[in-house]
Design an enzyme around this catalytic site. Structure first.
Site, PDB file in Angstrom:
ATOM      1  N   CYS A 270       0.830  -1.221   0.000  1.00  0.00           N
ATOM      2  CA  CYS A 270       0.000   0.000   0.000  1.00  0.00           C
ATOM      3  C   CYS A 270       0.854   1.257   0.000  1.00  0.00           C
ATOM      4  O   CYS A 270       0.863   2.022  -0.956  1.00  0.00           O
ATOM      5  CB  CYS A 270      -0.890   0.028   1.252  1.00  0.00           C
ATOM      6  SG  CYS A 270      -1.855  -1.428   1.448  1.00  0.00           S
TER       7      CYS A 270
HETATM    8  N1  SAJ Z   1       6.644   2.357   8.422  1.00  0.00           N
HETATM    9  C1  SAJ Z   1       7.648   3.199   8.868  1.00  0.00           C
HETATM   10  N2  SAJ Z   1       7.347   4.114   9.825  1.00  0.00           N
HETATM   11  C2  SAJ Z   1       6.086   4.220  10.352  1.00  0.00           C
HETATM   12  C3  SAJ Z   1       5.081   3.360   9.878  1.00  0.00           C
HETATM   13  C4  SAJ Z   1       5.381   2.428   8.915  1.00  0.00           C
HETATM   14  O1  SAJ Z   1       8.788   3.126   8.403  1.00  0.00           O
HETATM   15  O2  SAJ Z   1       5.871   5.061  11.229  1.00  0.00           O
HETATM   16  C5  SAJ Z   1       6.934   1.391   7.363  1.00  0.00           C
HETATM   17  C6  SAJ Z   1       6.658  -0.039   7.760  1.00  0.00           C
HETATM   18  O3  SAJ Z   1       7.796  -0.616   8.348  1.00  0.00           O
HETATM   19  C7  SAJ Z   1       6.319  -0.681   6.422  1.00  0.00           C
HETATM   20  C8  SAJ Z   1       5.673   0.454   5.644  1.00  0.00           C
HETATM   21  O4  SAJ Z   1       6.072   1.662   6.291  1.00  0.00           O
HETATM   22  O5  SAJ Z   1       7.483  -1.098   5.761  1.00  0.00           O
HETATM   23  C9  SAJ Z   1       4.150   0.384   5.637  1.00  0.00           C
HETATM   24  O6  SAJ Z   1       3.771   0.207   6.958  1.00  0.00           O
HETATM   25  P1  SAJ Z   1       2.220   0.451   7.433  1.00  0.00           P
HETATM   26  O7  SAJ Z   1       2.243   0.493   8.936  1.00  0.00           O
HETATM   27  O8  SAJ Z   1       1.624   1.566   6.723  1.00  0.00           O
HETATM   28  O9  SAJ Z   1       1.535  -0.938   7.089  1.00  0.00           O
HETATM   29  P2  SAJ Z   1       0.798  -1.405   5.770  1.00  0.00           P
HETATM   30  O10 SAJ Z   1       1.577  -1.229   4.549  1.00  0.00           O
HETATM   31  O11 SAJ Z   1       0.290  -2.766   6.092  1.00  0.00           O
HETATM   32  O12 SAJ Z   1      -0.405  -0.388   5.660  1.00  0.00           O
HETATM   33  C10 SAJ Z   1      -1.668  -0.821   6.001  1.00  0.00           C
HETATM   34  C11 SAJ Z   1      -2.554   0.154   5.305  1.00  0.00           C
HETATM   35  N3  SAJ Z   1      -3.892  -0.356   5.241  1.00  0.00           N
HETATM   36  C12 SAJ Z   1      -4.568  -0.180   4.103  1.00  0.00           C
HETATM   37  O13 SAJ Z   1      -4.094   0.332   3.118  1.00  0.00           O
HETATM   38  C13 SAJ Z   1      -5.948  -0.667   4.102  1.00  0.00           C
HETATM   39  C14 SAJ Z   1      -2.573   1.491   6.017  1.00  0.00           C
HETATM   40  O14 SAJ Z   1      -3.639   2.308   5.518  1.00  0.00           O
HETATM   41  C15 SAJ Z   1      -2.777   1.297   7.487  1.00  0.00           C
HETATM   42  O15 SAJ Z   1      -2.824   2.575   8.145  1.00  0.00           O
HETATM   43  C16 SAJ Z   1      -1.615   0.489   8.003  1.00  0.00           C
HETATM   44  O16 SAJ Z   1      -1.772  -0.830   7.416  1.00  0.00           O
HETATM   45  C17 SAJ Z   1      -1.626   0.393   9.506  1.00  0.00           C
HETATM   46  O17 SAJ Z   1      -2.092   1.349  10.152  1.00  0.00           O
HETATM   47  O18 SAJ Z   1      -1.072  -0.596  10.011  1.00  0.00           O
END
Ligand code: SAJ
Length: 431
Positions: A270
């Protein structure tokens, strides 16, 4: 009996196209609400597993799927023509980027083309795949109408973005509010009625474009804020400030602040992808989305920054990266899940190998891991494997890793997630 009545009395038969981390949980929620569900996927393997009641999605318990299958509420097939037996279709297929970071809408287009010939009057189609504003009406609608049916009268068409967060222990499909925008008010009304049958909160918006933009706003917001943390991390390192400590301090502000964290780069299906669906479409309006483009450059640079910091840390121990052994700890794209999609670990290991380091990895969730077609040797996390490495590089901070063992035995640690915040000392270098 009309579609609305069939939805409301639970007799509507529903199709889900795409039985992945979005589609399979969706099919299960539909069936749990009492609807018969036909799952369609191009993968005969997935279809076979569903029909034998075996889940391959961690968020879908196998016993729950097996019960719904044996109760005759869920059936899977690769035969798209069977969509004609049903009343509503949810399209949940991937929307990746191609090599030049442009939207790849081929999965959505082929799914729409596969069902179009079999649609009958009074059906509802909803697109759930994350995509740029305009996709539903500019791409999907013409395909669905190619058989002569008209959206708004014969057919109802809406966009409702998936909001699945794999592995989220609190929010699953049923209790995550669902935004819904139809091509016409009647489309929105039918979609609200259907989703309201199996999702606790449905949120109508005025159009498909507003719904498409909602999802991109949510994830662009994350990508831009993560990039800001990554930029501040690089500045803080030069200023000899521990940004991780500063973020914890900022979190004490009870209003007007939301924590994001720096890291080794962005992974997943995403966040690294969705913002570029928006920036690509913006160009058609002669608009440059500078925040998104800059955040992309910063986030994409993080693997290179990690390797540079690793070399700096080794240099302080008079060690060269070339010829050294690096134990990579955690390779999934985020903590406590097994998903490797777009994981920054892939690029980082590529860079380490380009610099002639010997790389091994440990990740309790990822049984095997290849880079450029070559398997990376997997090791257990023991005092022996830690001491055998010149440096331990923490890329993904799974909760179940033994960081104390690492602290006791590692000659050097580069910690890109502040996972070892409890273990201070010269051997533990925070990104
Ligand atoms: N990450 C960082 N720093 C942060 C948060 C994330 O480096 O503060 C990195 C993570 O390690 C990862 C990437 O970003 O590599 C994405 O992380 P994510 O927490 O956004 O997780 P995702 O990709 O699973 O995003 C999903 C998304 N859900 C949908 O698209 C329906 C996102 O909208 C959600 O907010 C997120 O999960 C969530 O909150 O966990």
């Amino acid at each position: 009996m009309g579609l609305k009545e069939r939805i409301e009395d639970g007799s509507a038969v529903l199709t889900v196209v795409g039985l992945g981390y979005v589609g399979l949980p969706l099919a299960v929620e539909m069936a749990k609400a009492g609807h018969r569900v036909l799952g369609i996927d191009i993968s005969a393997e997935k279809v076979g597993l569903v029909n034998e009641g075996t889940s391959y999605i961690p968020d879908v318990p196998t016993d729950e799927l097996a019960r719904l299958v044996s109760d005759g509420l869920i059936e899977a097939t690769t035969d798209f023509s069977r969509v004609g037996e049903t009343d509503a279709v949810a399209i949940c297929v991937p929307t990746p980027l191609n090599e030049t970071k442009e939207p790849d809408t081929t999965f959505m287009e082929s799914a729409a083309a596969a069902i179009a010939p079999h649609l009958h009057p009074q059906m509802l189609v909803t697109l759930e795949s994350t995509t740029y504003p305009g996709t539903t009406e500019e791409i999907i609608q013409p395909i669905l109408e190619s058989g002569g049916l008209k959206v708004g009268t014969d057919l109802y068409l809406a966009f409702s973005p998936e909001r699945v967060d794999p592995g989220n222990p609190v929010y699953q499909t049923r209790n995550t509010p669902k935004v819904i925008g139809g091509v016409t008010p009647a489309c929105t009304e039918h979609a609200l009625a259907l989703y309201g049958r199996y999702i606790d909160t449905v949120v109508p918006v005025s159009s498909t474009r507003a719904a498409e933009m909602t999802k991109l706003l949510e994830n662009t917001f994350r990508g831009v804020n993560i990039a800001l943390m990554n930029e501040l991390l690089m500045l803080s390192e030069r200023m000899d400030i521990n940004l991780w400590e500063v973020i914890e301090a900022a979190k004490t502000k009870p209003f007007g602040y939301m924590p994001f964290y720096p890291g080794p780069g962005l992974g997943g299906h995403c966040i690294p992808i969705d913002p570029f669906y928006l920036s690509w479409k913006a160009k058609q309006y002669d608009f440059r989305t500078e925040f998104i483009d800059l955040s992309g450059r910063i986030n994409e640079n993080m693997p290179y920054y990690v390797v540079q910091r690793l070399m700096d840390a080794m240099n302080r121990q008079r060690k060269a990266l070339a010829g050294s052994k690096v134990l990579v700890l955690g390779v999934a794209y985020k903590a406590d899940i097994d998903d490797m999609r777009e994981s920054p670990a892939i690029r980082i290991v590529e860079l380490l190998q380009d610099k002639e380091a010997e790389v091994v990895y440990h990740d309790p969730y990822v049984p095997r891991f290849s880079v450029k077609g070559a398997e990376i040797p997997k090791v257990d996390l023991t005092a022996g494997t830690i001491t055998a490495a010149d440096v331990v590089l923490i890329i993904t901070a799974h909760k179940n890793l033994d960081y104390a063992l690492v602290a006791e035995n590692a000659a050097l640690v580069l910690d890109t997630r502040n996972a070892m915040w409890q273990f201070d000392g010269p051997k533990v270098v925070r990104l």
